[in-house]
Motif scaffolding. Structure first.
Motif, PDB file in Angstrom:
ATOM      1  N   PHE A 159       0.844  -1.209   0.000  1.00 55.60           N
ATOM      2  CA  PHE A 159       0.000   0.000   0.000  1.00 55.60           C
ATOM      3  C   PHE A 159       0.877   1.256   0.000  1.00 55.60           C
ATOM      4  O   PHE A 159       0.644   2.192  -0.766  1.00 55.60           O
ATOM      5  CB  PHE A 159      -0.929   0.008   1.225  1.00 55.60           C
ATOM      6  N   ASN A 160       1.904   1.260   0.861  1.00 57.32           N
ATOM      7  CA  ASN A 160       2.767   2.450   0.949  1.00 57.32           C
ATOM      8  C   ASN A 160       3.477   2.740  -0.352  1.00 57.32           C
ATOM      9  O   ASN A 160       3.729   3.884  -0.695  1.00 57.32           O
ATOM     10  CB  ASN A 160       3.809   2.274   2.064  1.00 57.32           C
ATOM     11  N   ARG A 161       3.813   1.686  -1.107  1.00 57.95           N
ATOM     12  CA  ARG A 161       4.577   1.909  -2.346  1.00 57.95           C
ATOM     13  C   ARG A 161       3.677   1.967  -3.584  1.00 57.95           C
ATOM     14  O   ARG A 161       4.167   1.982  -4.708  1.00 57.95           O
ATOM     15  CB  ARG A 161       5.598   0.789  -2.517  1.00 57.95           C
ATOM     16  N   GLY A 162       2.354   1.945  -3.363  1.00 62.54           N
ATOM     17  CA  GLY A 162       1.436   2.118  -4.499  1.00 62.54           C
ATOM     18  C   GLY A 162       1.282   0.882  -5.376  1.00 62.54           C
ATOM     19  O   GLY A 162       0.903   0.984  -6.541  1.00 62.54           O
ATOM     20  N   TRP A 163       1.574  -0.300  -4.841  1.00 57.63           N
ATOM     21  CA  TRP A 163       1.442  -1.513  -5.665  1.00 57.63           C
ATOM     22  C   TRP A 163       0.024  -2.078  -5.639  1.00 57.63           C
ATOM     23  O   TRP A 163      -0.314  -2.954  -6.440  1.00 57.63           O
ATOM     24  CB  TRP A 163       2.382  -2.626  -5.162  1.00 57.63           C
ATOM     25  N   VAL A 164      -0.793  -1.600  -4.708  1.00 58.56           N
ATOM     26  CA  VAL A 164      -2.158  -2.151  -4.602  1.00 58.56           C
ATOM     27  C   VAL A 164      -3.076  -1.318  -5.493  1.00 58.56           C
ATOM     28  O   VAL A 164      -3.181  -0.104  -5.306  1.00 58.56           O
ATOM     29  CB  VAL A 164      -2.669  -2.120  -3.145  1.00 58.56           C
ATOM     30  N   LYS A 165      -3.683  -1.961  -6.467  1.00 56.93           N
ATOM     31  CA  LYS A 165      -4.462  -1.218  -7.477  1.00 56.93           C
ATOM     32  C   LYS A 165      -5.949  -1.556  -7.380  1.00 56.93           C
ATOM     33  O   LYS A 165      -6.320  -2.658  -6.977  1.00 56.93           O
ATOM     34  CB  LYS A 165      -3.994  -1.605  -8.885  1.00 56.93           C
ATOM     35  N   PRO A 166      -6.811  -0.614  -7.786  1.00 57.97           N
ATOM     36  CA  PRO A 166      -8.243  -0.905  -7.830  1.00 57.97           C
ATOM     37  C   PRO A 166      -8.516  -2.020  -8.839  1.00 57.97           C
ATOM     38  O   PRO A 166      -7.729  -2.205  -9.776  1.00 57.97           O
ATOM     39  CB  PRO A 166      -8.885   0.395  -8.313  1.00 57.97           C
TER      40      PRO A 166
END
Ligand code: FAD
Ligand code: SF4
Length: 480
Positions: free
Chosen positions: A131-138
């Motif tokens: 989540f912190n590194r922006g790897w979790v996507k909608p």
């Protein structure tokens, strides 16, 4: 085998930092910190990469645990996250609140003598890093499909199914009678186990992916099941179980004897900034009170620990079996004891005492008799062993049964099991109504978040197969 694995012989098991009980007692923040990168690597490196990974077998989602432990030990966190997320729609939630001592970690083969790998803590670490590194996507599908699915219930079962179906391109509408997304993740489970921002973050992602939430919408009064079926190509019922079990004892109608979920929902609402009159007038607030909680499951553990945080004078938990036979997680009992809760094992309430409002609980000591057909020893009262505990607030936490769904949904034709749960086909998860599926607690009875996610995923697969067949049949008719 990489050199940074198999370290369990020399490296001790370490949980993430746990806050001191004295500090925990004063707030509702989560009690465990995240692992730092070095500690996560070190702890993941304890995995023995065994040939038959019992952790994976006993995880209801069959998470590929040895693989993501190996990748974490090697510092390959993005790949570790891909693997963790491939089988779990909410690894950040399960890492926090699964009873790992009964599931993955309890079955780790190094548990004998070396103490298990801290699987839950590492699952949380991997996902928080993602989540912190922006790897979790909608969940954005490669192409949109015409078929739509309506889901009743925005708890973990409904959300897991919604995400899986949305990824395939279906149009998703989720209906919930609560005003927030998350079901018991928001209104049952307290913040000190799962902070609400974690659930809100997941809900936002689903919304960004195009899932539409219809909140404050009670299926039954605002919308019937028949209307839902007319509106959607398939319907999934994931409405959980909400009828609280009661204690049939004299005095149970006295004031200040309350149900666990009313108490916990109120506490969660006040934590979220809502004004709840029954909290403000003291009815559902343990501050300054002698509190007695009846029950021994996860809900009872959440009540005792909430009462401590609200500033109760004393908190006792009465449970009719002993410690090793209680259904709640042993880790939670330990946390509760550290925070000052007193467990009165082998005791059951016999009567609630008081004039108008409760002043005490008369209880009786129990012994465990012979095992019943389920293999559990049944508790028996010991004659003449009565004792009284003072109580200004009694919280009943004896578990939950399903509501009368066919009546509630105005669908008397919907079939139930003899336990009142929805009857569904074991393989397809479809109910007796064509195109209506069911998943989560409403099918298996009060259970766990990880099982609701598993059911939601399985139901999504099944709904996809059903809709593919339906579309193909419609196309064949049109071609004729
Ligand atoms: C106090 C408490 C603590 C728990 N702690 C843990 C824990 O630590 N770990 C763990 O794994 N499990 C725990 N559980 C169990 C876990 O929360 C449940 O097993 C899980 O949430 C079930 O998911 P679900 O999606 O089936 O139902 P739910 O989470 O109950 O969600 C059902 C949703 O359906 C909605 N709904 C119901 N009826 C209607 C209707 N007629 N119309 C519209 N919407 C409707 C509800 O508002 C709700 O949002 C706990 C349960 C409780 C009560
Ligand atoms: S989902 Fe639960 S049981 Fe499975 S690996 Fe994670 S913590 Fe363990």
């Amino acid at each position: 085998m990489p050199r940074n694995l198999l370290k369990f012989v020399n490296t001790e098991m370490r949980m993430p930092e746990k806050r001191e009980a004295e500090a925990r007692r004063r707030d509702f923040r989560e009690i465990f910190a995240d692992f730092d990168p070095e500690r996560a690597k070190e702890q993941a490196g304890r995995c023995s990469q065994c040939g038959v990974p019992f952790c994976q077998v006993h995880c209801p989602l069959h998470n590929n645990i040895p693989d993501w432990l190996m990748l974490t030990a090697e510092g390959r966190l993005e790949e570790a996250y891909e693997i963790a997320a491939a089988t779990n729609n909410m690894p950040e939630v399960c890492g926090r609140i699964c009873p790992q001592d009964r599931l993955c970690e309890g079955n780790c083969v190094i548990e004998k003598g070396f103490r298990s790998v801290t699987i839950g803590g590492i699952e949380k670490y991997i996902t928080e890093t993602a989540f912190n590194r922006g790897w979790v996507k909608p969940p954005r599908p490669p192409r949109e499909l015409g078929s739509s699915v309506g889901i009743v219930g925005a708890g973990p079962g409904g959300l897991a199914a919604a995400e899986e179906l949305r990824r395939r391109g279906y149009q998703l509408d989720v209906y919930d009678r609560y005003d927030r997304v998350g079901g018991l993740l928001v209104y049952g489970i307290p913040n000190f186990k799962l902070e609400k921002s974690v659930v809100e973050r997941r809900a936002r992602l689903l919304e960004e992916g195009g899932i539409r939430f219809h909140l404050n919408c009670q299926v039954g009064s605002d919308l019937s099941l028949a209307e839902l079926r007319a509106r959607h190509d398939a319907v999934l019922i994931a409405c959980g179980v909400y009828t609280a079990r009661d204690v049939a004892a004299p005095g149970s109608g006295l004031a200040n004897i309350v149900q666990a979920l009313d108490y916990l929902t109120t506490s969660n609402r006040t934590g979220l900034g809502d004004r709840v009159p029954r909290f403000e007038d003291g009815t559902l607030n343990a501050a300054g009170k002698h509190v007695v909680v009846v029950g021994g499951g996860d809900t009872a553990m959440d009540c005792v620990r909430t009462a401590v945080r609200q500033g109760a004078k004393s908190v006792k938990c009465l449970y009719r079996r002993n410690r090793i036979n209680m259904p709640g997680s042993q880790r939670e009992v330990l946390h509760a004891e550290e925070e000052g809760v007193e467990f009165v094992w082998l005791s059951a309430p016999e009567a609630f005492l008081g004039e108008g409002k409760v002043g005490g609980v008369r209880a009786v000591r129990m012994r465990l008799g012979v095992a019943d057909t389920s293999g559990r020893q049944s508790p028996q009262a010991i004659e003449g062993s009565h004792f009284t505990v003072p109580a200004d607030l009694v919280i009943k936490a004896l578990g939950f049964d399903p509501e009368d769904v066919p009546t509630l949904f105005k669908a008397p034709e919907l079939e139930l099991t003899r336990w009142g749960t929805i009857k569904s086909d074991f393989h397809t998860m479809m109910t007796n109504l064509d195109g209506v599926f069911a998943a989560g607690d409403i099918v298996r009875g009060a259970s766990l978040v990880v099982w609701a996610i598993r059911d939601g995923r399985d139901a999504a697969q099944s709904i996809h197969r059903f809709l593919k067949a339906k579309t193909a049949a419609q196309a064949a008719v049109a071609a004729e």
